[in-house]
Design an enzyme around this catalytic site. Sequence first.
Site, PDB file in Angstrom:
ATOM      1  N   GLU A   1       0.801  -1.230   0.000  1.00 45.24           N
ATOM      2  CA  GLU A   1       0.000   0.000   0.000  1.00 45.24           C
ATOM      3  C   GLU A   1       0.832   1.278   0.000  1.00 45.24           C
ATOM      4  OE1 GLU A   1      -3.241  -0.044   2.810  1.00 45.24           O
ATOM      5  OE2 GLU A   1      -4.163  -1.761   1.824  1.00 45.24           O
TER       6      GLU A   1
ATOM      7  N   GLU B   1      -5.150  -8.702   0.336  1.00 43.28           N
ATOM      8  CA  GLU B   1      -5.990  -8.366   1.492  1.00 43.28           C
ATOM      9  C   GLU B   1      -7.427  -8.167   1.024  1.00 43.28           C
ATOM     10  OE1 GLU B   1      -4.736  -5.215   4.193  1.00 43.28           O
ATOM     11  OE2 GLU B   1      -2.627  -5.693   3.808  1.00 43.28           O
TER      12      GLU B   1
END
Length: 478
Positions: free
Chosen positions: A165, A370
Amino acid sequence: MQYRQPPSFPETFLWGASTSAYQVEGAWDEDGKGPSVQDVITHPEGTTDFKVTADHYHHVEEDVALMKQMGLRAYRFSIAWTRIIPDGDGKVNPAGVAFYHRLIDALRAAGIEPIVTMYHFDLPQALQEVGGWANRRTVDGFVEFARVLFNEYGTKVRYWLTINEQNMMILHGKMLGTTLLDGDAAQRDLYQQNHGMFLAQARVMILCHEMLPEAKIGPAPNIAYVYPQSCDPADVLAADDLNAIRNWLYTDLAVRGRYHSTVWAYLVEKGWEPKIQEGDMETLAAARPDFLAFNYYTTATVAAPTGDASDESTRPGDQQMTRGEIGLYKGVDNPNLPRNAFGWEIDPIGFRTTFRALWDRYHLPLLVTENGLGAFDQLADDGRVHDDYRIDYLRQHIEQMRLALADGVEILGYCPWSAIDLVSTHQGFRKRYGFIFVNRDEFDLKDLRRVRKDSSYWYGRLIATRGESVNEATPEYT
Ligand code: BG6
């Protein structure tokens, strides 16, 4: 599009689960580990720190045994840079290296494929103090850290993720510990750091292909497809802008090795464009990932800006809650979507749309690193955790993933967040995601006992049936 019979998941599909080092391991200063930015971050009031978390460091064999019981085929975890090189670019810490050998060996012995994230929000504090990713020393340090990982674990690990991220560290730098600055200074610094991370990622992908020709490597951004609030062309344009700033900037740089032109124009307009050194663009262009990993929780919805302060909505703004940017887009609620207990919208169909958008854009295999539901799980009087709401969430997303397969998208695997309860980025331990419950409260560590939640049995059965049991009720405990 509907299908009479969507395809089965491939035999080789990596059914897994995820964690990250600083959120799950604890042992924050043991066996020579150095401090990371997460060890010095200020925690929101009422939320625990990352010192003990799930204490996975001291429960590693037990945790892997539970993953094996569940039938996991893969486990995506991160390696704490500061366990391996405590100050980021100095000496290697043998105890830290040994810990991950233990973990990886236990996984392999259990038949679980390790998927290693090299950097998940936990920059060594020593490097942060010299400017973090904006300093080329951090970039060089990361490449040397990667070399150590490839040398040590290269024969045991096939799948590598560079940076988790990166987009969230730039868009929510204050919350995730990437910057302490405010206003324009923060933005300029963040986009310089961003450039540093892109370079580090490119160099590490190149290094991986040189050192480990059999291995596969890719980035792991958080991708939330952005919808326009309406078919008003101004809304559509606003969505296009945010898709570029939030999503495509990161994936284009990783795959195509160049800045997205609209985002570059935006950075120049704001005066936030990073300083590019000679050779940088060639380095970026020379690297290419083998796959694209992405974290998906929900989509975002935006409206055209009005050009004043009202563009920035009053909601808190985090990885999955878009606030807005004056003159660019306004973050709005999507009235078609339910929300979880923490206000994040739930959008399974958006998952399929996101798969299709990434596949259409790059034609690279996709790996979900995720996806999951944060909730206030409770240990019931019968000693179990009845998280049927999580099963519903997973079921709906897996059904959409299967439809994406039917649409022709190549999908390598699915690793929901999280394998085991851990500390959330900014909402403490009470926001639980795990398949495995850890018996502790926000501040009371209790006995840290592990209990498999209902969702872990449901997921185990799903893995055993290659997804065919997606609509079955939770199986009896075994
Ligand atoms: C992702 C991160 O943003 O979402 C994880 O990669 C994080 O580290 C997860 O925990 C869920 O977010 P949160 O804020 O609920 O912990």
